[in-house]
Design a protein around this motif. Structure first.
Motif, mmCIF file in Angstrom:
data_model
loop_
_atom_site.group_PDB
_atom_site.id
_atom_site.type_symbol
_atom_site.label_atom_id
_atom_site.label_comp_id
_atom_site.label_asym_id
_atom_site.label_seq_id
_atom_site.Cartn_x
_atom_site.Cartn_y
_atom_site.Cartn_z
ATOM 1 N N THR A 166 3.383 -38.243 13.622
ATOM 2 C CA THR A 166 2.355 -38.308 12.575
ATOM 3 C C THR A 166 1.160 -39.126 13.040
ATOM 4 N N ARG A 197 1.084 -36.178 6.966
ATOM 5 C CA ARG A 197 2.441 -36.052 6.423
ATOM 6 C C ARG A 197 2.533 -34.898 5.438
ATOM 7 N N ASP A 201 3.564 -39.155 -0.464
ATOM 8 C CA ASP A 201 3.155 -39.253 0.937
ATOM 9 C C ASP A 201 2.642 -40.656 1.240
#
Length: 322
Positions: free
Chosen positions: A38, A262, A275
């Motif tokens: 990420t 995400r 998130d």
């Protein structure tokens, strides 16, 4: 421009394939693998705080293998010079010109091992390249790898002969995470030889395609209420009694970027408060400076962010793209 559902589905599928591939070499650490991926797709860097032997090098190599990228390792020591990282110009007597010799920072994934063992002068050599993705030597700016990820490690236990990372450099890491020891089941599988050698991993995606994924992540829709939630979380860290210095605007931007990535990794075209909650601790905690009295009482940066998440109410309803 907002990411389409088909693009989000492709993003989630590819994200899962990369994470699966890396996890073949790093058993039982799916959560950390996803955090690092990420960060990479959000144009960020990761600080791994861990004791030796937990798989930090394997993680960096597995990431490099999965994205067909150039992977380098820099072992930070007290006598390491800035030029040992960035490279330097060497005079070629035969040609009568200075020739640039690139340092190990010119790669896609750089493992900066035990970064806190180098002097502050050497640590500062990373500041420009981590922020801007380029190195300036003798007045000439040179672009490093694209994509570019710095995985820095430091041992939280052994502090002899180390230099504390300055706050300005800590702030440039998008996330701080810890691999930790594998659980019992994963340990048994590792001892049984289930982990795949990083050199045997098959590439999943090209660096150019990974850059395309990162561009898609920036197109994820984030409602004003979710952005307001991020801002309120950041404000709350600054107002917390235990905190001497709260999260900077750079930290708020990092959380916003990571939140978009995400959401796309979950196959959504929009971000949600969940998130934000999932990423708040790894993105925000290392940016806090606590009062000495709070540290003495056993308060940690993670517990402060956790309490802020409890105190600050998320938006009452989930907002999707319109």
């Amino acid at each position: 421009m907002t990411i389409t559902q088909d693009q989000a589905d492709w993003f989630a599928q590819t994200f899962g394939q990369i994470a699966d591939n890396v996890e073949r070499a790093l058993l039982g650490k799916r959560h950390v693998v996803e955090l690092v991926l990420t960060a990479m797709l959000s144009d960020g860097h990761v600080l791994l705080e861990d004791v030796p032997g937990t798989g930090k090098t394997s993680l960096a190599r597995a990431m490099g293998q999965s994205v067909q990228g150039v992977n380098t390792r820099i072992q930070f020591t007290p006598d390491l010079l800035p030029s040992d990282i960035t490279g330097l110009s060497v005079y070629d007597q035969k040609e009568g010109v200075f020739e640039f010799h690139a340092g190990p920072i010119f790669a896609n994934i750089v493992l900066a091992d035990e970064i806190n063992r180098a002097s502050p002068k050497t640590q500062s050599a990373l500041l420009e390249v981590m922020e801007e993705g380029r190195v300036t030597i003798d007045g000439v700016s040179r672009q490093v790898g694209v994509p570019f990820l710095v995985l820095a490690t430091q041992n939280p236990v052994e502090q002899a002969g180390t230099y504390r990372l300055p706050e300005a450099q800590l702030d440039r890491f998008m996330m701080r995470a810890s691999l930790g020891y594998p659980d019992h089941a994963a340990t048994v599988r590792i001892l049984d030889g289930a982990a795949v050698a990083t050199a045997d991993l098959s590439p999943i995606i090209t660096p150019q395609a990974l850059v395309g994924m990162a561009d898609l992540a920036t197109q994820v829709y984030v409602d004003a209420l979710v952005l307001d939630y991020i801002a309120r979380l950041v404000d709350a860290t600054r107002a917390a009694d235990e905190v001497r210095l709260g999260v900077s605007i750079r930290g708020a931007l990092a959380l916003s970027k990571a939140t978009r990535t995400r959401a796309a990794s979950q196959g959504r075209t929009y971000a949600t408060p969940d998130d934000v909650k999932a990423l708040a601790v790894p993105v925000l905690s290392h940016r806090l400076i606590l009062h000495p009295e709070a540290e003495f009482d056993g308060v940690t940066q993670e517990t402060v962010v956790g309490q802020v998440l409890l105190d600050v109410a998320p938006p009452a309803r989930r907002e999707a793209a319109v």
